[in-house]
Scaffold this motif. Structure first.
Motif, PDB file in Angstrom:
ATOM      1  N   GLU A 212       0.927  -1.452   0.219  1.00  0.00           N
ATOM      2  CA  GLU A 212       0.029  -0.211  -0.042  1.00  0.00           C
ATOM      3  C   GLU A 212       0.720   1.562  -0.158  1.00  0.00           C
ATOM      4  OE1 GLU A 212      -2.143  -0.698   3.559  1.00  0.00           O
ATOM      5  OE2 GLU A 212      -4.160  -1.751   1.980  1.00  0.00           O
ATOM      6  N   ASP A 213       1.700   1.235  -0.869  1.00  0.00           N
ATOM      7  CA  ASP A 213       2.227   2.383  -0.553  1.00  0.00           C
ATOM      8  C   ASP A 213       2.761   3.052  -2.770  1.00  0.00           C
ATOM      9  OD1 ASP A 213       4.124   0.855  -1.445  1.00  0.00           O
ATOM     10  OD2 ASP A 213       5.185   0.899  -0.142  1.00  0.00           O
ATOM     11  N   PHE A 231       4.074   8.318  -1.126  1.00  0.00           N
ATOM     12  CA  PHE A 231       2.838   7.671  -0.605  1.00  0.00           C
ATOM     13  C   PHE A 231       2.801   6.820   0.237  1.00  0.00           C
ATOM     14  CE2 PHE A 231       1.634  11.832  -2.060  1.00  0.00           C
ATOM     15  CZ  PHE A 231       1.212  12.862  -1.179  1.00  0.00           C
ATOM     16  N   LEU A 233       0.710   4.242   2.728  1.00  0.00           N
ATOM     17  CA  LEU A 233      -0.709   4.378   3.321  1.00  0.00           C
ATOM     18  C   LEU A 233      -0.937   3.400   4.679  1.00  0.00           C
ATOM     19  CD1 LEU A 233      -3.412   4.846   3.033  1.00  0.00           C
ATOM     20  CD2 LEU A 233      -4.383   3.559   1.750  1.00  0.00           C
ATOM     21  N   LYS A 234      -1.732   4.189   5.863  1.00  0.00           N
ATOM     22  CA  LYS A 234      -1.586   3.175   7.377  1.00  0.00           C
ATOM     23  C   LYS A 234      -3.741   2.846   7.224  1.00  0.00           C
ATOM     24  CE  LYS A 234       2.219   0.798   7.399  1.00  0.00           C
ATOM     25  NZ  LYS A 234       2.759  -0.755   7.091  1.00  0.00           N
ATOM     26  N   LEU A 238      -1.766   8.995   6.145  1.00  0.00           N
ATOM     27  CA  LEU A 238      -1.860   8.213   4.656  1.00  0.00           C
ATOM     28  C   LEU A 238      -0.198   9.317   4.879  1.00  0.00           C
ATOM     29  CD1 LEU A 238      -1.422   7.632   2.442  1.00  0.00           C
ATOM     30  CD2 LEU A 238      -2.879  10.041   1.646  1.00  0.00           C
ATOM     31  N   TYR A 240       3.437  11.383   4.025  1.00  0.00           N
ATOM     32  CA  TYR A 240       4.562  10.798   2.087  1.00  0.00           C
ATOM     33  C   TYR A 240       5.522  11.454   2.246  1.00  0.00           C
ATOM     34  CZ  TYR A 240       2.911  15.448   3.375  1.00  0.00           C
ATOM     35  OH  TYR A 240       1.932  16.868   3.932  1.00  0.00           O
ATOM     36  N   SER A 252       1.952  14.451   6.509  1.00  0.00           N
ATOM     37  CA  SER A 252       1.392  12.577   7.148  1.00  0.00           C
ATOM     38  C   SER A 252       0.203  13.980   7.174  1.00  0.00           C
ATOM     39  CB  SER A 252       1.564  12.828   8.748  1.00  0.00           C
ATOM     40  OG  SER A 252       0.789  11.121   8.591  1.00  0.00           O
ATOM     41  N   TRP A 296      -6.275   3.884  -5.357  1.00  0.00           N
ATOM     42  CA  TRP A 296      -6.036   4.606  -4.313  1.00  0.00           C
ATOM     43  C   TRP A 296      -7.104   5.293  -3.544  1.00  0.00           C
ATOM     44  CZ3 TRP A 296      -1.783   5.049  -1.548  1.00  0.00           C
ATOM     45  CH2 TRP A 296      -0.621   5.792  -1.708  1.00  0.00           C
ATOM     46  N   ILE A 300      -8.227   3.787   0.043  1.00  0.00           N
ATOM     47  CA  ILE A 300      -8.105   5.026   1.276  1.00  0.00           C
ATOM     48  C   ILE A 300      -9.152   4.640   2.005  1.00  0.00           C
ATOM     49  CG2 ILE A 300      -7.824   7.637   1.681  1.00  0.00           C
ATOM     50  CD1 ILE A 300      -6.382   8.171  -0.407  1.00  0.00           C
ATOM     51  N   ALA A 303      -9.331   2.421   3.869  1.00  0.00           N
ATOM     52  CA  ALA A 303      -8.173   2.520   5.485  1.00  0.00           C
ATOM     53  C   ALA A 303      -9.416   3.349   6.568  1.00  0.00           C
ATOM     54  CB  ALA A 303      -7.066   3.234   4.740  1.00  0.00           C
ATOM     55  N   SER A 313      -5.398  -3.320   8.168  1.00  0.00           N
ATOM     56  CA  SER A 313      -4.868  -2.988   7.542  1.00  0.00           C
ATOM     57  C   SER A 313      -5.987  -4.093   6.403  1.00  0.00           C
ATOM     58  CB  SER A 313      -3.441  -3.988   7.514  1.00  0.00           C
ATOM     59  OG  SER A 313      -3.474  -3.875   5.961  1.00  0.00           O
TER      60      SER A 313
END
Length: 576
Positions: A212-213, A231, A233-234, A238, A240, A252, A296, A300, A303, A313
């Protein structure tokens, strides 16, 4: 699966790679070097005192994994902070240690995947493997990962061939090890005919999807310019960075249940735009294509949903769901086996009761035979007694007393016989109850057979539909063949017409050549006639202009007969 469990999986590979003798123990010097490298890649402050104290040289010998775990937990894993290090560098360290010993690609360079792709597959394997050691990946997860890679290349995975391969491959702990998995991929059995570059792109796409990046263009808040950022993603944020090395974090975006994602129209020379709205600010971003924007935005949104549900996740949640589904399947399988065992026991109980019923029927037949024999014997005794009574009636009165005593005995015997009959009737009632139970069992069996017959009827109906579809296809093929024959006949007719036209054209060409020859002959005759006319004109001129003595030839044309020249010319032209 938390960060500690993820790190332990990679460290386990590094530890087993250092265990050269496969005794479950590693020398202290090697563990000291390993710990020092882990300090470095995990960005943890070094503690040389604790390191030297724990791994000082003594006579204790090598350390097992259980002996190394207290130090690993206390001085390394407890100090790890998520986001403070680049996990890919950590994985590369562990991969380098374990691949050098265990990974054996094709020596001729004919491997399906490159060394870097093998590393990414190793990372994906660790993510999807079971949380128990030694690490294995169950067949369902193997099929899931291969399907993801094939989908990225627009190729369909042959599930039957995969099942055959997995059934032939020896599996320990109910799954494949990472080295068996890499050998299977490098064999090219499931990715044959696909270029290495396409496979590498597919592995990279699946790796980026799971991790997820990736790169996106982000619009600044103050300068309002566009900058390319890496970027990550968690579920909670998010983040960068300047580049994919993630050495310099630029910011972030905190994700919570109040955030949302919206797709924006193209503007400012940017396409595939979208924005992330938080309670304090709106972040505008641009993807490279529509597919990346969709991935994306969906990631998001997922998430944000996972953050609201308190989950870590998307892929971890999906992995947990697949594991729960496998457990449910195993439970259903166990329940089915238990049901089969119970039906088997019921069948055995039924057979046993049938045998008991047969025994009861045989006992009833034997009782009837005994009853008939007893009745026959009693009838014979009664007849004999009657004859005896007739004899005794003719005798004296003292025989009457003995007869009465004998009658009493006979009545007692009759009473015993009546009791025996009652017992036989009771036994018959029990036999009737057993027979009713058998009838009920047969009715249950008939119900099961009826259900099976219904299923067979449904399958026959589907088969009829398939046969009907096949007949329609055959009719369509026959109709197509007939149309083809008609077209072929028309083509043959047109070819015949064309041949006839060519023949007529050839005849016209021959006639034209013949006419051309006639014209040429006529032209030759005309030229001959012209030549003759000129010759006679010259002769006539000579005859009509006699030459006198002393005259010059230059004055012939201007003499007395000059007036005859136009006449001769007109005559010559008329002859032509």
């Amino acid at each position: 699966m938390d960060l500690r469990a993820e790190l332990l999986k990679s460290i386990w590979y590094a530890f087993t790679a250092l265990d050269v003798e496969k005794s479950g123990k590693v020398s202290k010097s090697q563990l000291k070097v390993l710990s020092h490298n882990l300090y470095t890649v995990l960005c943890i402050p070094h503690d040389p005192v604790a390191l030297e104290e724990h791994f000082r040289d003594d006579d204790d010998g090598p350390v097992s994994s259980q002996g190394y775990m207290p130090y690993l937990n206390k001085y390394i894993l407890d100090k790890v902070e998520e986001g403070a290090f680049v996990k890919e560098n950590f994985d590369e360290l562990c991969w380098t240690l374990t691949a050098k010993k265990n990974y054996k690609p094709d020596r001729n360079g004919n491997s399906v995947v490159s060394h870097q792709d093998a590393f990414k597959l190793w990372c994906l394997f660790n993510f999807l493997s079971e949380d128990k050691y030694p690490l294995v990946m169950v067949p369902d997860e193997v099929e899931y990962l291969l399907k993801k890679i094939c989908t990225a290349m627009n190729v369909e995975l042959n599930s039957c061939e995969l099942e055959d391969y997995l059934s032939q491959e020896p599996q320990g702990q109910g799954g494949l090890t990472v080295w068996q998995f890499l050998d299977m991929v490098n064999s090219g059995r499931f990715l044959r005919g696909i270029e290495q570059e396409a496979i590498s792109m597919a592995v990279e796409e699946v790796y980026q999807e799971v991790i997820e990046d990736g790169y996106l263009w982000k619009k600044g808040q103050l300068r309002r310019n566009w900058s390319e950022r890496w970027f990550m993603l968690k579920p909670s944020a998010l983040s960068y960075y300047m580049s994919e090395e993630r050495k310099e974090k630029k910011g972030s975006i905190t994700l919570d249940k109040h955030c949302c994602v919206e797709v924006l129209p193209d503007r400012d020379g940017k396409r595939c735009m979208f924005c992330v709205k938080t309670s304090s600010r709106t972040y505008e971003m641009s993807a490279s294509d529509t597919r990346q924007r969709q991935e994306w935005t969906l990631a998001i949104q997922t998430a944000i949903r996972l953050q609201a549900e308190g989950k870590k996740s998307l892929h971890k949640d999906l992995k947990q769901k697949r594991r729960e589904q496998r457990e449910q399947r195993e439970q259903r399988k166990a329940a089915k086996e238990e049901e089969t065992q119970r039906l088997k026991q019921l069948q055995e109980e039924k057979e046993r009761k049938l045998q008991e019923l047969e025994l009861l029927k045989e006992a009833q037949r034997q009782a009837e035979i005994l009853l008939q024999e007893e009745e026959q014997r009693r009838r014979q005794q009664h007849e004999e007694m009657q004859r005896t009574l007739e004899i005794q009636l003719r005798e004296a009165e003292q025989a009457r007393a003995s007869m009465q005593a004998e009658m009493v005995l006979k009545e007692a015997e009759a009473e015993r016989q009546r009791k025996r009959i009652l017992e036989l009737e009771d036994m018959q009632e029990r036999l009737q109850e057993a027979l009713q139970q058998e009838v009920k069992a047969r009715q249950d069996e008939e119900a099961v057979r009826y259900a099976q017959a219904r299923l067979l009827a449904e399958e026959e109906e589907k088969l009829k539909q398939l046969m009907k579809l096949k007949e329609e296809q055959e009719e369509y093929i026959i109709r197509t063949q007939m149309e083809k024959q008609v077209l072929k006949q028309e083509m043959e007719n047109k070819n015949k017409c064309l041949e006839e036209a060519q023949k007529q054209l050839e005849e016209v060409r021959v006639n034209r050549q013949r006419v051309d020859q006639d014209v040429m002959a006529a032209q030759r005759k005309l030229r001959q006639a012209s030549t003759n006319v000129k010759h006679w004109n010259v002769q006539m001129n000579r005859l009509m202009h006699p030459i006198g003595p002393g005259d010059k030839r230059t004055n012939v044309s201007g003499g007395v007969f000059a007036g005859y020249q136009p006449l001769l010319s007109r005559r010559d032209s008329s002859l032509k």
